[in-house]
Motif scaffolding. Structure first.
Motif, short mmCIF file in Angstrom:
data_model
loop_
_atom_site.label_atom_id
_atom_site.label_comp_id
_atom_site.label_asym_id
_atom_site.label_seq_id
_atom_site.Cartn_x
_atom_site.Cartn_y
_atom_site.Cartn_z
N GLU A 50 61.81 10.13 26.31
CA GLU A 50 60.43 10.50 26.58
C GLU A 50 59.53 9.34 26.14
O GLU A 50 59.93 8.46 25.41
N ARG A 51 58.29 9.39 26.58
CA ARG A 51 57.34 8.36 26.17
C ARG A 51 57.20 8.36 24.66
O ARG A 51 57.10 9.42 24.03
N GLU A 52 57.19 7.17 24.08
CA GLU A 52 57.08 7.08 22.63
C GLU A 52 56.08 6.00 22.24
O GLU A 52 55.87 5.03 22.96
N PHE A 53 55.50 6.21 21.11
CA PHE A 53 54.54 5.27 20.55
C PHE A 53 55.23 4.00 20.12
O PHE A 53 56.32 4.04 19.55
N VAL A 54 54.62 2.86 20.39
CA VAL A 54 55.15 1.57 19.96
C VAL A 54 54.26 0.96 18.89
O VAL A 54 54.73 0.57 17.82
N GLY A 55 52.98 0.84 19.18
CA GLY A 55 52.06 0.25 18.23
C GLY A 55 50.63 0.46 18.67
O GLY A 55 50.38 0.86 19.81
N ALA A 56 49.71 0.18 17.76
CA ALA A 56 48.30 0.37 18.08
C ALA A 56 47.46 -0.58 17.24
O ALA A 56 47.90 -1.05 16.18
N ILE A 57 46.26 -0.82 17.73
CA ILE A 57 45.33 -1.69 17.01
C ILE A 57 43.93 -1.10 17.15
O ILE A 57 43.55 -0.64 18.23
N CYS A 85 49.97 0.36 28.25
CA CYS A 85 48.88 0.23 27.31
C CYS A 85 47.89 1.37 27.55
O CYS A 85 47.81 1.91 28.66
N ALA A 86 47.20 1.74 26.51
CA ALA A 86 46.27 2.85 26.58
C ALA A 86 45.05 2.54 25.74
O ALA A 86 45.15 1.81 24.74
N ALA A 87 43.93 3.09 26.13
CA ALA A 87 42.67 2.83 25.43
C ALA A 87 42.06 4.14 24.96
O ALA A 87 42.07 5.14 25.69
N ALA A 88 41.54 4.11 23.75
CA ALA A 88 40.88 5.27 23.18
C ALA A 88 39.43 4.94 22.86
O ALA A 88 39.13 3.86 22.35
N SER A 105 36.11 8.09 15.27
CA SER A 105 36.59 7.80 13.91
C SER A 105 37.91 8.50 13.62
O SER A 105 38.70 8.02 12.81
N ASP A 106 38.18 9.62 14.29
CA ASP A 106 39.40 10.37 13.96
C ASP A 106 40.63 9.79 14.65
O ASP A 106 41.74 10.28 14.44
N TRP A 107 40.46 8.77 15.47
CA TRP A 107 41.62 8.14 16.13
C TRP A 107 42.64 7.68 15.11
O TRP A 107 43.85 7.75 15.35
N GLY A 117 50.00 10.44 22.44
CA GLY A 117 49.38 10.09 23.71
C GLY A 117 48.02 10.71 23.93
O GLY A 117 47.14 10.10 24.54
N SER A 118 47.82 11.90 23.40
CA SER A 118 46.55 12.60 23.61
C SER A 118 45.38 11.94 22.88
O SER A 118 44.23 12.30 23.11
N ALA A 119 45.67 10.96 22.03
CA ALA A 119 44.60 10.24 21.35
C ALA A 119 43.92 9.22 22.26
O ALA A 119 42.90 8.66 21.88
#
Length: 124
Positions: free
Chosen positions: A40-47, A92-95, A99-101, A108-110
């Motif tokens: 399934e889709r999984e988180f890799v990293g974020a900035i 890639c995804a953008a939020a 502040s709660d991110w 994914g829902s973030a």
């Protein structure tokens, strides 16, 4: 917001690739996710949008590095020491800059916007 990820390809195990994600319309918190052939889709990293925080899944920490150039609206995922289990389509995804991110950057829902994905294949 439009996101375009590129830079995927075929690489041998132990090699490196750098993925890029171009985002239109401003600075956002950014994440990278992946979906392998059987996973399934999984988180890799974020900035964070200001680049003051980076986050990684444990299996890529120390091998992958996220960075960003806000002047160009590009986020990078430098992937080193690639392994066969890194084979996946990377998104890639953008939020929006909520502040709660920081509390749920790994789900994914973030994220509010998603790119089309770029395929990474690591041969052993």
């Amino acid at each position: 917001v439009q996101l375009q990820a590129f830079g995927g390809g075929l690489v041998q195990a132990g090699g490196s690739l750098r993925l890029s994600c171009a985002a239109s319309g401003g600075a956002y918190h950014m994440g990278w996710f992946r979906q392998g052939p059987v996973n399934e889709r999984e988180f890799v990293g974020a900035i964070s949008w200001s680049a003051d925080r980076t986050y990684y899944r444990p299996s890529v920490k120390g091998r992958f590095t996220i960075s960003r150039d806000n002047a160009k609206n590009i986020v990078y995922l430098q992937m080193d020491d690639l392994r066969s289990e890194d084979t996946a389509v990377y998104y890639c995804a953008a939020a929006l800059r909520r502040s709660d991110w920081r509390g749920y950057y790994y789900v994914g829902s973030a994220y509010d916007y998603w790119g089309q994905g770029t395929k990474v294949t690591v041969s052993s």
